[in-house]
Structures are given as C-alpha cells and as structure tokens.
Scaffold this motif. Structure first.
Motif, PDB file in Angstrom:
ATOM      1  N   ASP A   1      39.382  51.423  36.624  1.00  0.00           N
ATOM      2  CA  ASP A   1      40.023  50.421  37.624  1.00  0.00           C
ATOM      3  C   ASP A   1      40.495  51.497  38.676  1.00  0.00           C
ATOM      4  O   ASP A   1      40.638  52.661  38.484  1.00  0.00           O
ATOM      5  N   PRO A   2      40.226  51.014  40.175  1.00  0.00           N
ATOM      6  CA  PRO A   2      40.578  52.188  41.254  1.00  0.00           C
ATOM      7  C   PRO A   2      42.127  52.402  41.237  1.00  0.00           C
ATOM      8  O   PRO A   2      42.554  53.457  41.816  1.00  0.00           O
ATOM      9  N   ASP A   3      42.805  51.562  40.499  1.00  0.00           N
ATOM     10  CA  ASP A   3      44.293  51.693  40.465  1.00  0.00           C
ATOM     11  C   ASP A   3      44.902  51.465  39.055  1.00  0.00           C
ATOM     12  O   ASP A   3      45.661  50.833  38.802  1.00  0.00           O
ATOM     13  N   PRO A   4      44.331  52.621  38.229  1.00  0.00           N
ATOM     14  CA  PRO A   4      44.914  52.210  36.849  1.00  0.00           C
ATOM     15  C   PRO A   4      46.400  52.554  36.523  1.00  0.00           C
ATOM     16  O   PRO A   4      47.226  52.092  35.773  1.00  0.00           O
ATOM     17  N   TYR A   5      46.967  53.722  37.375  1.00  0.00           N
ATOM     18  CA  TYR A   5      48.397  53.807  37.185  1.00  0.00           C
ATOM     19  C   TYR A   5      49.335  52.738  37.643  1.00  0.00           C
ATOM     20  O   TYR A   5      50.440  52.972  37.265  1.00  0.00           O
ATOM     21  N   ILE A   6      48.931  51.702  38.198  1.00  0.00           N
ATOM     22  CA  ILE A   6      49.776  50.397  38.468  1.00  0.00           C
ATOM     23  C   ILE A   6      49.648  49.636  37.380  1.00  0.00           C
ATOM     24  O   ILE A   6      50.151  49.012  36.823  1.00  0.00           O
ATOM     25  N   TRP A   7      48.053  49.126  37.033  1.00  0.00           N
ATOM     26  CA  TRP A   7      48.060  48.261  36.152  1.00  0.00           C
ATOM     27  C   TRP A   7      48.022  48.471  34.747  1.00  0.00           C
ATOM     28  O   TRP A   7      48.537  47.726  33.902  1.00  0.00           O
ATOM     29  N   MET A   8      47.991  49.711  34.315  1.00  0.00           N
ATOM     30  CA  MET A   8      48.241  50.028  32.778  1.00  0.00           C
ATOM     31  C   MET A   8      49.658  49.931  32.447  1.00  0.00           C
ATOM     32  O   MET A   8      49.742  49.325  31.527  1.00  0.00           O
ATOM     33  N   PRO A   9      50.533  50.474  33.144  1.00  0.00           N
ATOM     34  CA  PRO A   9      51.949  50.247  32.933  1.00  0.00           C
ATOM     35  C   PRO A   9      52.284  48.724  33.144  1.00  0.00           C
ATOM     36  O   PRO A   9      53.321  48.224  32.269  1.00  0.00           O
ATOM     37  N   ILE A  10      51.704  48.080  33.888  1.00  0.00           N
ATOM     38  CA  ILE A  10      52.019  46.537  34.089  1.00  0.00           C
ATOM     39  C   ILE A  10      51.824  45.879  32.540  1.00  0.00           C
ATOM     40  O   ILE A  10      52.532  45.069  32.220  1.00  0.00           O
ATOM     41  N   TYR A  11      50.555  45.978  32.038  1.00  0.00           N
ATOM     42  CA  TYR A  11      49.959  45.378  30.981  1.00  0.00           C
ATOM     43  C   TYR A  11      51.092  45.948  29.688  1.00  0.00           C
ATOM     44  O   TYR A  11      50.989  45.190  29.144  1.00  0.00           O
ATOM     45  N   LEU A  12      50.984  47.208  29.718  1.00  0.00           N
ATOM     46  CA  LEU A  12      51.692  47.820  28.489  1.00  0.00           C
ATOM     47  C   LEU A  12      53.352  47.401  28.217  1.00  0.00           C
ATOM     48  O   LEU A  12      53.669  47.372  27.190  1.00  0.00           O
TER      49      LEU A  12
ATOM     50  N   THR B   1      33.670  42.311  45.502  1.00  0.00           N
ATOM     51  CA  THR B   1      34.382  41.983  46.709  1.00  0.00           C
ATOM     52  C   THR B   1      36.012  42.046  46.557  1.00  0.00           C
ATOM     53  O   THR B   1      36.274  41.763  45.405  1.00  0.00           O
ATOM     54  N   PRO B   2      36.576  42.634  47.669  1.00  0.00           N
ATOM     55  CA  PRO B   2      38.061  42.661  47.316  1.00  0.00           C
ATOM     56  C   PRO B   2      38.829  41.327  46.874  1.00  0.00           C
ATOM     57  O   PRO B   2      39.780  41.423  46.357  1.00  0.00           O
ATOM     58  N   TRP B   3      38.309  40.190  47.449  1.00  0.00           N
ATOM     59  CA  TRP B   3      39.046  39.122  47.193  1.00  0.00           C
ATOM     60  C   TRP B   3      38.902  38.675  45.839  1.00  0.00           C
ATOM     61  O   TRP B   3      39.726  38.152  45.067  1.00  0.00           O
ATOM     62  N   ILE B   4      37.806  38.910  45.017  1.00  0.00           N
ATOM     63  CA  ILE B   4      37.637  38.762  43.654  1.00  0.00           C
ATOM     64  C   ILE B   4      38.479  39.663  42.818  1.00  0.00           C
ATOM     65  O   ILE B   4      39.245  39.129  41.892  1.00  0.00           O
ATOM     66  N   GLU B   5      38.769  40.824  43.315  1.00  0.00           N
ATOM     67  CA  GLU B   5      39.699  41.680  42.555  1.00  0.00           C
ATOM     68  C   GLU B   5      41.267  41.266  42.635  1.00  0.00           C
ATOM     69  O   GLU B   5      41.956  41.414  41.633  1.00  0.00           O
ATOM     70  N   GLU B   6      41.497  40.889  43.696  1.00  0.00           N
ATOM     71  CA  GLU B   6      43.059  40.707  44.235  1.00  0.00           C
ATOM     72  C   GLU B   6      43.085  39.273  43.362  1.00  0.00           C
ATOM     73  O   GLU B   6      44.166  39.122  42.932  1.00  0.00           O
ATOM     74  N   THR B   7      42.116  38.358  43.384  1.00  0.00           N
ATOM     75  CA  THR B   7      42.529  37.129  42.702  1.00  0.00           C
ATOM     76  C   THR B   7      42.393  37.089  41.067  1.00  0.00           C
ATOM     77  O   THR B   7      43.449  36.472  40.577  1.00  0.00           O
ATOM     78  N   ARG B   8      41.729  38.042  40.599  1.00  0.00           N
ATOM     79  CA  ARG B   8      41.820  38.420  39.159  1.00  0.00           C
ATOM     80  C   ARG B   8      43.153  39.057  38.863  1.00  0.00           C
ATOM     81  O   ARG B   8      43.805  38.651  37.908  1.00  0.00           O
ATOM     82  N   GLU B   9      43.417  39.869  39.685  1.00  0.00           N
ATOM     83  CA  GLU B   9      44.931  40.475  39.477  1.00  0.00           C
ATOM     84  C   GLU B   9      45.859  39.593  39.488  1.00  0.00           C
ATOM     85  O   GLU B   9      47.008  39.537  38.576  1.00  0.00           O
ATOM     86  N   PHE B  10      45.834  38.482  40.416  1.00  0.00           N
ATOM     87  CA  PHE B  10      47.059  37.615  40.502  1.00  0.00           C
ATOM     88  C   PHE B  10      46.828  36.550  39.350  1.00  0.00           C
ATOM     89  O   PHE B  10      48.018  36.414  38.777  1.00  0.00           O
ATOM     90  N   PHE B  11      45.761  36.417  38.700  1.00  0.00           N
ATOM     91  CA  PHE B  11      45.825  35.569  37.405  1.00  0.00           C
ATOM     92  C   PHE B  11      46.361  36.493  36.426  1.00  0.00           C
ATOM     93  O   PHE B  11      46.959  35.681  35.491  1.00  0.00           O
ATOM     94  N   GLY B  12      45.902  37.585  36.340  1.00  0.00           N
ATOM     95  CA  GLY B  12      46.348  38.531  35.245  1.00  0.00           C
ATOM     96  C   GLY B  12      47.864  38.360  35.184  1.00  0.00           C
ATOM     97  O   GLY B  12      48.644  38.481  34.256  1.00  0.00           O
ATOM     98  N   LEU B  13      48.413  38.432  36.495  1.00  0.00           N
ATOM     99  CA  LEU B  13      50.156  38.476  36.672  1.00  0.00           C
ATOM    100  C   LEU B  13      50.712  37.243  35.966  1.00  0.00           C
ATOM    101  O   LEU B  13      51.672  37.047  35.487  1.00  0.00           O
ATOM    102  N   LEU B  14      49.894  36.284  36.466  1.00  0.00           N
ATOM    103  CA  LEU B  14      50.417  34.796  35.985  1.00  0.00           C
ATOM    104  C   LEU B  14      50.328  34.836  34.331  1.00  0.00           C
ATOM    105  O   LEU B  14      51.313  34.183  33.802  1.00  0.00           O
TER     106      LEU B  14
END
Length: 130
Positions: A24-35, A95-108
């Motif tokens: 992902d373009p920002d693994p340093y954010i999302w890997m810790p979030i999931y871990l 597209t950026p809105w797909i990425e942002e929306t997927r990230e949103f649902f991951g957070l939920l």
C-alpha cells in the motif's frame, strides 16, 4: 467458546490485512492500525482484557474514520459524486475515493472488534487495567 472463536477469527483477518498493506502507499499507517487490534484480540483469546486500550483504539479509529468520511475523495464524495460505485470489483484501487472508502470500512470493522472485546471485558471477571 464463542468469544475465543470470534477473537481467533479477528486475529487471523487483522494479521492478513496488515500483511496486505505492505504494498500500500501508506503501510506505515495501516500495518500498525491492524496489528494493534490483532494483538488486543490475541490477548482476549487468552482471557486478558484491556478496556482502556480498547477505548484508545476505538477513539483513534473513530477519529480517522470521521476524517475519511468527510475528506475530499472520501466516503461522502464516493456516495454523492460517484453514486456509490462498486468498491470491490477489483483489488486495485484505481481511484482515490475507492481507497478512502475501503479504508473507512476497514476502520469500522476494527471498531466493531474492539467494541465486542470491550463488552466482553466489561462482563468478564479477569479484567486487567492498563
């Protein structure tokens, strides 16, 4: 038994999700979030509950979800400007809105997992205070 099964499921899903963030373009954010959530769920499998840690995770994930909802190319933009187009048709987020929306649902999903464990902690005798 249900509590352990649910948490084992969450651990597996969150560790896989963290691993998939490597490209992902920002693994340093999302890997810790999931871990972070994976570790808390793994501890819950061992009957170790940390309500304050759940609250911190829920607050951080919730704040980030609100940001992703309202940001340019966020969930609201996906709904209003892009007519809630299919976000699961391909693994590549073109597209950026797909990425942002997927990230949103991951957070939920992460928030739901931590809320479930917060509930278990509240009604479980061996709560560990952090």
């Amino acid at each position: 038994m249900l509590r352990k099964t649910v948490n084992i499921f969450f651990v597996i899903i969150f560790v896989i999700s963290a691993a998939l963030q490597y490209n992902d373009p920002d693994p340093y954010i999302w890997m810790p979030i999931y871990l972070y959530a994976a570790v808390l769920c793994a501890l819950a499998v061992k009957n170790k509950f940390y309500p304050k840690a759940y609250f911190i995770g829920i607050a951080v994930y919730g704040a980030y979800a609100v940001y992703l909802f309202f940001t340019t190319d966020g969930v609201l933009d996906w709904i209003n400007s892009h007519h809630a187009e299919n976000i699961a048709s391909t693994m590549k987020a073109a597209t950026p809105w797909i990425e942002e929306t997927r990230e949103f649902f991951g957070l939920l999903i992460l928030i739901v997992a931590l809320l479930i464990n917060y509930y278990f902690a509240k009604y479980h005798k061996r709560v560990i205070e952090v």
